[in-house]
Design an enzyme around this catalytic site. Structure first.
Site, mmCIF file in Angstrom:
data_model
loop_
_atom_site.group_PDB
_atom_site.id
_atom_site.type_symbol
_atom_site.label_atom_id
_atom_site.label_comp_id
_atom_site.label_asym_id
_atom_site.label_seq_id
_atom_site.Cartn_x
_atom_site.Cartn_y
_atom_site.Cartn_z
ATOM 1 N N ALA A 21 6.319 -35.639 -9.016
ATOM 2 C CA ALA A 21 5.934 -34.508 -9.858
ATOM 3 C C ALA A 21 6.307 -33.186 -9.213
ATOM 4 O O ALA A 21 6.773 -32.252 -9.879
ATOM 5 C CB ALA A 21 4.431 -34.551 -10.132
ATOM 6 N N GLY A 42 3.252 -41.288 -4.219
ATOM 7 C CA GLY A 42 4.539 -41.459 -4.873
ATOM 8 C C GLY A 42 4.627 -40.662 -6.155
ATOM 9 O O GLY A 42 5.642 -40.006 -6.441
ATOM 10 N N ASP A 43 3.567 -40.690 -6.950
ATOM 11 C CA ASP A 43 3.534 -39.945 -8.205
ATOM 12 C C ASP A 43 3.550 -38.444 -7.970
ATOM 13 O O ASP A 43 4.291 -37.704 -8.637
ATOM 14 C CB ASP A 43 2.278 -40.318 -9.000
ATOM 15 C CG ASP A 43 2.336 -41.734 -9.539
ATOM 16 O OD1 ASP A 43 3.189 -42.002 -10.390
ATOM 17 O OD2 ASP A 43 1.522 -42.564 -9.101
ATOM 18 N N THR A 44 2.718 -37.969 -7.043
ATOM 19 C CA THR A 44 2.621 -36.528 -6.847
ATOM 20 C C THR A 44 3.865 -35.953 -6.180
ATOM 21 O O THR A 44 4.247 -34.809 -6.456
ATOM 22 C CB THR A 44 1.362 -36.172 -6.046
ATOM 23 O OG1 THR A 44 1.295 -36.962 -4.851
ATOM 24 C CG2 THR A 44 0.112 -36.445 -6.857
ATOM 25 N N SER A 90 -2.298 -41.021 -4.756
ATOM 26 C CA SER A 90 -1.085 -41.528 -5.405
ATOM 27 C C SER A 90 0.121 -40.687 -4.982
ATOM 28 O O SER A 90 0.700 -39.945 -5.782
ATOM 29 C CB SER A 90 -1.269 -41.497 -6.920
ATOM 30 O OG SER A 90 -2.411 -42.229 -7.304
#
Length: 389
Positions: free
Chosen positions: A179, A174-176, A172
């Protein structure tokens, strides 16, 4: 590292920093994981009973993803849809340095947790807000997931084979990425707060986090009229840099810099290729990329992966095996640097997982505490230590 981490030391670069994590799934919690690895004390707020949905993510009968993303955290149960839960969280935030949330814009405000009010209560508070499109703009209210951000930010458009639909990366990203930028922003805000004494809001948009790593995508189109498309395993104009076939597998070679390419040619026994006008310069190799890859691939087929790895190392050519999890667990370099560590889990026994990075010489990041097994198991402890309850 091995052994239980429940009573591990409390050192680290962010020792003494308190974090309230209100996020769920990946983008918010991965930011909390990074800060926790660096030594911050992270109070993760979960819905009573159900907990973070990430607890159920992963393969196998007993998913292990939670053990990674929730390490170095304390679980506090609070229902943010109720006045009682909001009051508890508000009291914790009053004692915190950083608040992390990754809900749709407007959600905190709906729960009577407007960051402006929280920062009036706690002027030193740093609020990391991660969302699909940012806190303002025409798309701000839209639901946003990492995959959608990857599409909007340009990533999905260029990943995959040219004759197939856009592919996704196996993680993932995009999420990491979001973050990680959230963590970076929080650290910058902490540094600035040391002078001003004031907190601030870190507004992280998933699509912008993806856009940030797209290299020359925008100016290449605007200035040169070049629009990047899907090109499979190659990066157009960067050659040789590809996966090549061996007699027993595949091997990655990156020899696109002039002097490195010359060393590859020597290893191939074809030193004259380095002075051939078709391949002598970076630009020339880019123009003849396909034929150069074919030439190298015909040569690598003569070797096993192990043989080619030895040959590349002897000639100083950046190259490497394409590893999976099984390979990593037996790799001596991973072991020497503790890139993968063993954490004793009360339910699963020893669990191997990635270590804490980057490595700091005096105040190392590390796994000091196992992921909380039960939802809300640490509520009483956090309330006692933070609030004196």
């Amino acid at each position: 590292m091995s052994g239980s981490t429940e009573n591990a030391d409390a050192t680290g670069s962010l020792q003494g920093v308190r974090v309230v994590e209100l996020g769920q799934l990946i983008a918010g919690p991965f930011c909390g994981q990074l800060l926790g690895d660096m030594g911050a004390e992270v109070a993760k707020v979960e819905p009573p009973e159900s907990g973070d949905p990430m607890r159920a993510w992963g393969q196998g009968d007993k998913p292990t993803w939670w053990r990674v993303i929730a390490r170095n955290k304390y679980s506090v149960a609070a229902d943010l849809k109720t006045a009682e839960g909001q009051d508890l969280v508000r009291r914790l935030i009053a004692e915190a340095d950083i608040l992390i949330e990754n809900f749709r814009p407007g959600t905190l405000e709906k729960w009577s947790l407007d960051p402006r009010d929280l920062m009036e209560m706690n002027p030193r508070l740093i609020v990391v807000r991660v969302s699909g499109y940012g806190q303002w703009g025409p798309y701000a209210a839209r639901a946003g997931f990492g995959g959608i951000a990857e599409a909007m930010g340009g990533w999905r458009k260029i990943v995959g084979e040219p004759d197939r639909p856009p592919a996704r990366m196996g993680v993932s990203i995009g999420d990491t990425l979001a973050a990680t930028y959230g963590c970076m922003g929080a650290l910058a805000a902490l540094h600035e707060r040391a002078t001003s004494g004031k907190g601030q809001i870190v507004d992280v948009a998933l699509y912008e986090s993806v856009l940030q790593v797209m290299e020359g995508l925008i100016p290449e189109w605007a200035i040169a009229g070049h629009k990047r498309e899907r090109t499979g395993s190659t990066l157009p104009g960067i050659a040789p840099s590809n996966v090549y076939s061996c007699s027993d597998g595949e091997f990655l070679i990156g020899a696109n810099q002039d002097s490195v390419f010359a060393r590859l040619c020597e290893a191939m026994g074809q030193a004259d290729l380095a002075t051939d006008e078709r391949y002598r310069t970076h630009t020339a190799r880019g123009k003849h990329q396909a034929e150069l890859d074919a030439l190298i691939n015909a040569w690598t087929r003569r070797f096993t992966v192990a043989e080619l790895e030895t040959l590349m190392n002897e000639h100083g050519v950046p190259a490497g095996r394409i590893l999976d999890a099984e390979d990593m667990l037996s790799d001596p370099h991973f072991a020497a640097r503790e890139a993968i560590v063993m954490v004793d889990d009360a339910e699963l026994g020893p669990v191997p997982m990635q270590g804490a990075f980057p490595k700091l010489s005096r105040t190392p990041s590390k796994i000091r505490r196992n992921a909380p097994r039960d939802v809300g198991q640490d509520t009483a402890e956090i309330c006692r230590r933070w609030l004196g309850d």
